[in-house]
Design an enzyme around this catalytic site. Structure first.
Site, PDB file in Angstrom:
ATOM      1  N   SER A  26      -0.717 -58.041 -70.939  1.00 51.60           N
ATOM      2  CA  SER A  26      -0.813 -59.281 -70.172  1.00 51.60           C
ATOM      3  C   SER A  26      -2.257 -59.696 -69.986  1.00 51.60           C
ATOM      4  CB  SER A  26      -0.159 -59.089 -68.795  1.00 51.60           C
ATOM      5  OG  SER A  26      -0.429 -60.182 -67.941  1.00 51.60           O
TER       6      SER A  26
ATOM      7  N   TYR B 236       0.900 -55.169 -60.956  1.00 52.57           N
ATOM      8  CA  TYR B 236       1.427 -55.571 -62.260  1.00 52.57           C
ATOM      9  C   TYR B 236       0.364 -55.401 -63.336  1.00 52.57           C
ATOM     10  CZ  TYR B 236       2.798 -58.720 -66.051  1.00 52.57           C
ATOM     11  OH  TYR B 236       3.079 -59.252 -67.282  1.00 52.57           O
TER      12      TYR B 236
END
Length: 444
Positions: free
Chosen positions: A193, A218
């Site tokens: 990501s 995350y």
């Protein structure tokens, strides 16, 4: 707004019980290929595929057409689009997903319903944290290529639900790595990501930049995935490629994303929350561009560079067969501009509530994709106007919205997912599921 029609076909929620005690390191089962006769030859996916995006090339790929390609998170946003594209290119796809309820499962089931129409796709409901089930999938199919897109997504959700990220993004990914070790694959690609860039100030974000300062759990799990992948590449010579996606959007997208939330609010004359007072920029990347990047990278397994030196060589490569790429549009768009385009495509103005920055968020994302251009001759190119236009067209068709109607899809207080519609029944191919279940039972 008209209610979407439902098809009353049995929904078998326990379709894939994969419990097994088989030791993957001692198995001698031959590779199982997908039998084109396991499903009816229903309509293919030409009514929803990448042919609508002229930027995706249809040039031949070196991927052997007899290869088995495993996609985890196949019912998810990117996994669904990638599976469609691979199927339409003639490849055989094994899809697994746990169909979790992070957002309403209606969208996931509808994605699966489209995929299951094609005889080159098989699906198993599997949670990656279930090691025995993951091993059984590898034992049966011996995938040649693995694209791990299954993950617990969402920056803000990680603040209140940290263990969901540990289960999926850490334990689940280790199980994939272990399966790739015990059942060798030609190439493992996995979703990282842009969030790994965290508090970095230098833009555009380069894979040669240090990413040791995440600002959300995350992001930390995605960074951990990259580190674990490198370890397995070094120890077991598994070719791994990490893909740092930048703000992916498009049809059949995730309803927790801003463009989805904004669309519902605008159509229903509800105010939208504009964080950091609109002073944010995102490198919005249309999903078809993400798919093409992945597709072109599948046969490009990284090779070890025994002379690699951290002082002289790119940090995205290694002495191990390991590589990291950014896949982003390379053109950040201001949030205010994004909202303007969405308003124009929806034909309605938004009522805006300006708010402060949210914890765990970042002000700007901007992808350096020079490695992608150099290695596969590709750079995402879909404009925000084109991409948002396609999303709005899909959104109105999917939810059967007339031009003068609103559509109350989201919880107006929590914005935490789609309303569950009455009498949800999903298109299931019972013949396919029964035959898959028989295959799994016979293998145990």
């Amino acid at each position: 707004m008209n209610n979407r029609s439902n098809i009353n076909i049995k929904n078998n929620t326990n379709m894939d019980n994969l419990n097994t005690t088989t030791n993957p390191s001692t198995t001698t089962n031959p590779k199982t290929t997908i039998n084109p006769n396991t499903t009816n030859n229903m309509d293919n996916l030409n009514n929803f595929n990448t042919q609508n995006n002229p930027n995706i090339s249809n040039t031949p790929t070196p991927i052997n057409p007899n290869s088995n390609i495993l996609i985890t998170g196949a019912a998810g946003f990117i996994g669904f689009h990638l599976a469609i594209y691979l199927i339409n290119q003639g490849h055989k796809v094994i899809g697994i997903d746990n169909i979790n309820d992070y957002y309403d499962t209606m969208l996931k089931e509808d994605r699966l319903a489209l995929l299951k129409k094609n005889r080159n796709f098989v699906f198993h409901r599997v949670d990656l944290k279930d090691k025995q089930s993951v091993d059984k999938i590898f034992e049966i199919y011996h995938p040649d290529y693995v694209i791990n897109l299954a993950a617990q997504a969402g920056v803000r959700y990680s603040i209140t639900n940290p263990y969901a990220y540990v289960d999926s993004n850490l334990i689940g990914f280790v199980n994939i790595l272990e399966a790739c070790r015990n059942y060798p694959v030609k190439h493992l690609l996995y979703a990282s990501s842009s969030s790994v860039y965290g508090g970095n100030k230098t833009a555009p974000f380069s894979t040669n930049h240090n990413v040791d300062h995440p600002v959300s759990l995350y992001a930390a799990t995605k960074k951990a995935d990259e580190l674990m992948a490198h370890t397995y590449s070094h120890l077991y010579k598994i070719p791994t490629t990490g893909l740092r996606f930048f703000t992916v959007y498009g049809p059949f997208g995730r309803p927790d994303m801003a463009y989805f939330l904004f669309s519902d609010a605008i159509l229903n004359d509800k105010p939208i929350k504009v964080f950091n007072h609109g002073k944010m920029e995102r490198d919005f990347t249309y999903v078809d561009d993400i798919v093409e990047g992945i597709y072109k990278l599948i046969p490009l397994a990284p090779e070890a560079n025994p002379d690699w030196d951290e002082n002289d060589d790119d940090l995205s490569s290694s002495f191990a067969p390991y590589k990291i790429y950014n896949i982003g549009n390379n053109k950040p768009v201001k949030l205010e501009k994004f909202i303007e385009v969405l308003e124009k495509k929806l034909g309605k103005k938004a009522t805006k509530i300006y708010m402060d920055m949210q914890p765990g968020d970042v002000v700007k994302t901007y992808a350096d994709v020079s490695d992608l251009e150099k290695d596969i001759g590709f750079k995402p190119s879909t404009t925000i106007e084109e991409g948002i236009g396609k999303f709005v067209d899909w959104y109105k068709e999917y939810y059967e919205i007339e031009s003068d109607e609103g559509c109350h899809l989201l919880d107006k207080e929590n914005n935490d997912g789609l309303y569950k519609q009455e009498d949800q029944n999903w298109i299931q191919n019972d013949n396919q599921e029964n035959q898959q279940e028989d295959l799994l039972q016979n293998a145990q």
